[in-house]
Design a protein around this motif. Structure first.
Motif, PDB file in Angstrom:
ATOM      1  N   CYS A  47     -48.988 -54.021  23.343  1.00  0.00           N
ATOM      2  CA  CYS A  47     -49.408 -52.628  23.226  1.00  0.00           C
ATOM      3  C   CYS A  47     -48.255 -51.655  23.476  1.00  0.00           C
ATOM      4  CB  CYS A  47     -50.483 -52.312  24.273  1.00  0.00           C
ATOM      5  SG  CYS A  47     -51.974 -53.318  24.179  1.00  0.00           S
ATOM      6  N   ASN A  69     -52.091 -56.602  22.279  1.00  0.00           N
ATOM      7  CA  ASN A  69     -52.672 -56.645  23.618  1.00  0.00           C
ATOM      8  C   ASN A  69     -51.540 -56.683  24.655  1.00  0.00           C
ATOM      9  OD1 ASN A  69     -51.734 -59.343  24.025  1.00  0.00           O
ATOM     10  ND2 ASN A  69     -53.573 -60.170  23.051  1.00  0.00           N
TER      11      ASN A  69
ATOM     12  N   ILE B  44     -56.795 -46.832  20.759  1.00  0.00           N
ATOM     13  CA  ILE B  44     -57.499 -48.088  20.518  1.00  0.00           C
ATOM     14  C   ILE B  44     -57.956 -48.050  19.069  1.00  0.00           C
ATOM     15  CG2 ILE B  44     -59.499 -49.504  21.134  1.00  0.00           C
ATOM     16  CD1 ILE B  44     -59.330 -48.198  23.956  1.00  0.00           C
ATOM     17  N   HIS B  67     -53.541 -50.372  21.566  1.00  0.00           N
ATOM     18  CA  HIS B  67     -54.282 -51.632  21.600  1.00  0.00           C
ATOM     19  C   HIS B  67     -55.058 -51.735  20.297  1.00  0.00           C
ATOM     20  CE1 HIS B  67     -56.743 -54.948  22.882  1.00  0.00           C
ATOM     21  NE2 HIS B  67     -57.859 -54.239  22.837  1.00  0.00           N
ATOM     22  N   ARG B  68     -54.922 -52.877  19.629  1.00  0.00           N
ATOM     23  CA  ARG B  68     -55.656 -53.051  18.369  1.00  0.00           C
ATOM     24  C   ARG B  68     -56.500 -54.313  18.456  1.00  0.00           C
ATOM     25  NH1 ARG B  68     -51.580 -51.687  13.390  1.00  0.00           N
ATOM     26  NH2 ARG B  68     -53.522 -52.082  12.248  1.00  0.00           N
ATOM     27  N   ASN B  72     -62.094 -51.847  16.841  1.00  0.00           N
ATOM     28  CA  ASN B  72     -61.763 -50.871  17.886  1.00  0.00           C
ATOM     29  C   ASN B  72     -62.842 -50.755  18.961  1.00  0.00           C
ATOM     30  OD1 ASN B  72     -61.944 -49.491  14.906  1.00  0.00           O
ATOM     31  ND2 ASN B  72     -63.463 -48.509  16.282  1.00  0.00           N
ATOM     32  N   VAL B  74     -64.555 -51.421  22.804  1.00  0.00           N
ATOM     33  CA  VAL B  74     -64.296 -51.554  24.241  1.00  0.00           C
ATOM     34  C   VAL B  74     -65.566 -52.099  24.874  1.00  0.00           C
ATOM     35  CG1 VAL B  74     -63.718 -50.350  26.385  1.00  0.00           C
ATOM     36  CG2 VAL B  74     -62.704 -49.601  24.217  1.00  0.00           C
ATOM     37  N   THR B  86     -59.053 -56.255  26.392  1.00  0.00           N
ATOM     38  CA  THR B  86     -59.170 -54.818  26.145  1.00  0.00           C
ATOM     39  C   THR B  86     -59.220 -54.057  27.465  1.00  0.00           C
ATOM     40  OG1 THR B  86     -60.255 -55.180  24.021  1.00  0.00           O
ATOM     41  CG2 THR B  86     -60.646 -53.055  25.100  1.00  0.00           C
ATOM     42  N   VAL B  90     -56.625 -51.144  28.825  1.00  0.00           N
ATOM     43  CA  VAL B  90     -57.072 -49.829  29.277  1.00  0.00           C
ATOM     44  C   VAL B  90     -56.643 -49.593  30.733  1.00  0.00           C
ATOM     45  CG1 VAL B  90     -59.134 -48.512  29.869  1.00  0.00           C
ATOM     46  CG2 VAL B  90     -58.987 -49.679  27.650  1.00  0.00           C
ATOM     47  N   VAL B 104     -59.996 -43.292  20.682  1.00  0.00           N
ATOM     48  CA  VAL B 104     -60.589 -44.416  19.951  1.00  0.00           C
ATOM     49  C   VAL B 104     -60.649 -44.017  18.484  1.00  0.00           C
ATOM     50  CG1 VAL B 104     -62.647 -45.843  19.625  1.00  0.00           C
ATOM     51  CG2 VAL B 104     -61.957 -45.143  21.937  1.00  0.00           C
ATOM     52  N   SER B 168     -67.766 -47.310  22.145  1.00  0.00           N
ATOM     53  CA  SER B 168     -66.514 -47.579  22.865  1.00  0.00           C
ATOM     54  C   SER B 168     -66.235 -46.483  23.887  1.00  0.00           C
ATOM     55  CB  SER B 168     -65.348 -47.711  21.879  1.00  0.00           C
ATOM     56  OG  SER B 168     -65.445 -48.923  21.158  1.00  0.00           O
TER      57      SER B 168
END
Lengths: 213, 213, 213, 213
Positions: A47, A69, B44, B67-68, B72, B74, B86, B90, B104, B168
């Motif tokens: 990320c 990630n 995200i 972050h992918r 998308n 969470v 994930t 975060v 997001v 999310s």
């Protein structure tokens, strides 16, 4: 209301993108929308805001399926009915999109790797707590720490960055559908490491060592 | 040997990048390496090869922590000691990097969303199996499916793409450290949806509806 | 304005090429510009994006004079004052550049060959229309269809891919300046067929059959 | 026997390619064979051995559909039932493959352009003969010669190289299916000029003039 409008500078840049990049490529974007994506490769990278694989490889839109990630890790195959976001991304790429390449790209100065090293060497007890998401995620790399613990201290973290790529590749091969695709020569795996400072890219070469690309 | 060298066309493009983009920006890359990253926002978004947030927002290196994952998504806060990639991303962004924005960004024609819709409407039993990583991952959006199930059929998937962003964001607020940061006005949340075909970007606006940016 | 700027990803890749491949070879490129080209061979191959003869033969810049058209066809000699792009290319290669080899390279999965087969077997009436450029172009191969029409259906298209190479070579020999150059041993003709799937290259051998290279 | 085996140095290089480039990319080549090509762009460039668009743009296999003829010319739309190889290539690219970009790329030191200039200025009577394939092919550029005839002599040939790109683009727009695709924003046209000596690439920019890329 908790959700906020987008900051104005991002709104302005978006409109600029739409009037230029989108306008210059709209025919292609329409095809991508109508025909679906057909990426040649999946890339698993970190990320980290300093590492953008699309820039390094001059990628066209539609070229790479990208999962990002913390520390570019892949957990071992565990079909236990739990939520595994990375495993889901890999499954979709290999079984739905039939990508031909799976590239794991690590990088230098990785905060996740440094945290893992601190945790495994007893310097970060907060990451050992069950409630630490970062700690539990970095557990994936715990077996990798054993491989570097005997090195001189200053070499351990750079070595762990390499090991993280190897562990992810090893774990990828525990997925039956990946092992089968590799065996059938429908998929090839690649390990890369990017140095942010000097821009160098190394890869796992024929003899299993990292060599300059 | 299972790990293969990188295809030549990517090697050539990398060297081209190093001789131009890297060379032109090496002073900044060195600082990024030595001082660490300091991204303003975390994004995200989906792994989909057709959606690159760095392009849409003309992002500088070091600007977005990204972050992918598939669709998308969470998951809700669950400090159960399991591996949540994930949640780890975060946590790292908010507690270590102290990003000011959490964005997001969903998109149209999302394969994950379509799969979730098929699964929840009984048309994809293979995704219901415990061994389906994609199915279990899309379980996160199962509560969202209820919100669109009463719509006319052709409206359900586009609506679910919006709902995925909302779910999310709602799940993000179940993380105590996020709720606290939002409360303290140290963090703001944003919901975006990108249309691949026409390039349009909509966001959750003041009144809670998606409006053009 | 109808003409658009080049998409950015191609601009970036070009600059990368200029800073590496061009920079590393500029002395040679200058000589090529000042002294003119002196290719050893002309290659006639298909426009298909999956077949790049320069890659397969590791060609140096300046080594091959390359004409690419649909299905690597050459029409018979017809000095009727009309515009014959393929004949012009062949004439320039043989009479101006004095190439020593003329190579026709066909390939598997050729869309033009499949179209010709459909047209000749009555399954593609739209290609029979006078206004179909592809249909009229594939008329060159109509006589070749007769040679495969008696084979089992599943063998016809692969056989036609071979026949297309033979017909082109036969037509090349109807050009008086080519027949004369071959007679004088100043030019030799070669027939190749490339299989995209397995990478195999076959050639018309001593006995007139296609054999592995 | 008129057809000769391939020279040994090419056989050796092919085997080297198969053991390296093919082996490293076989998964992708199999997909390209099984799923068909999906090039984003068609490129029309010259047969000249010194100009390889795939190198300049770091192109992946499957990325560009490439037609190469003398002087990268496109004749005007003429659905007269005759054989038009260039028109067939363009028709296949736009109507079958639905490419999003049509790029005409000219180059410096073009032998075809120099011949056209000599012919039109009365210095090459042999190219005026009905039996000259090169002469008749270069007739496509005859209207373009008028645009440069008034310039100082030393500027005429470089100017004609630019005009050749413009004439091809103008002729492309006489094809109804191209005009319609451009109008519908499903296709965009691009004009490029490559200087062999210094490697520079210029393009027709917003204001209609050639500008550095």
């Amino acid at each position: 209301m908790t959700i906020r409008p987008l900051p104005r500078y991002l709104v302005q840049r978006y409109h600029g993108w739409h009037a230029t990049t989108y306008a210059d490529n709209s025919a292609w974007y329409r095809r991508l929308a109508d025909e679906g994506q057909r990426p040649r490769a999946m890339v698993i990278s970190c990320c980290d805001s300093r590492v953008h694989v699309t820039s390094i490889f001059g990628a066209d839109t539609g070229e790479f399926f990208i999962h990002r990630n913390i520390a570019n890790l892949v957990p071992p195959y565990a079909p236990d009915g739990e939520q595994h976001g990375t495993s889901a991304a890999v499954e979709y790429a290999v079984r739905e999109l039939h990508v031909s390449h799976l590239i794991v790209m690590g990088h230098s100065q990785c905060g996740g790797i440094a945290g893992c090293h601190a945790m495994c060497s007893g310097q970060a007890p907060e990451l050992d707590e069950a409630t630490s998401f970062v700690g539990r995620w970095m557990d994936i790399l715990r077996p990798g720490y054993e491989r570097v613990a005997g090195l001189p201290p200053e070499e351990q973290i750079p070595a762990l960055e390499q090991v993280a790529v190897r562990v992810s590749l090893e774990n990828l091969l525990t997925f039956p559908f990946i092992a089968a695709a590799v065996e059938a020569r429908e998929l090839s795996l690649h390990g890369l490491l990017h140095d942010i400072r000097n821009g160098q890219l190394t890869m796992i070469g024929e003899d299993g060592h990292f060599v300059p690309v």
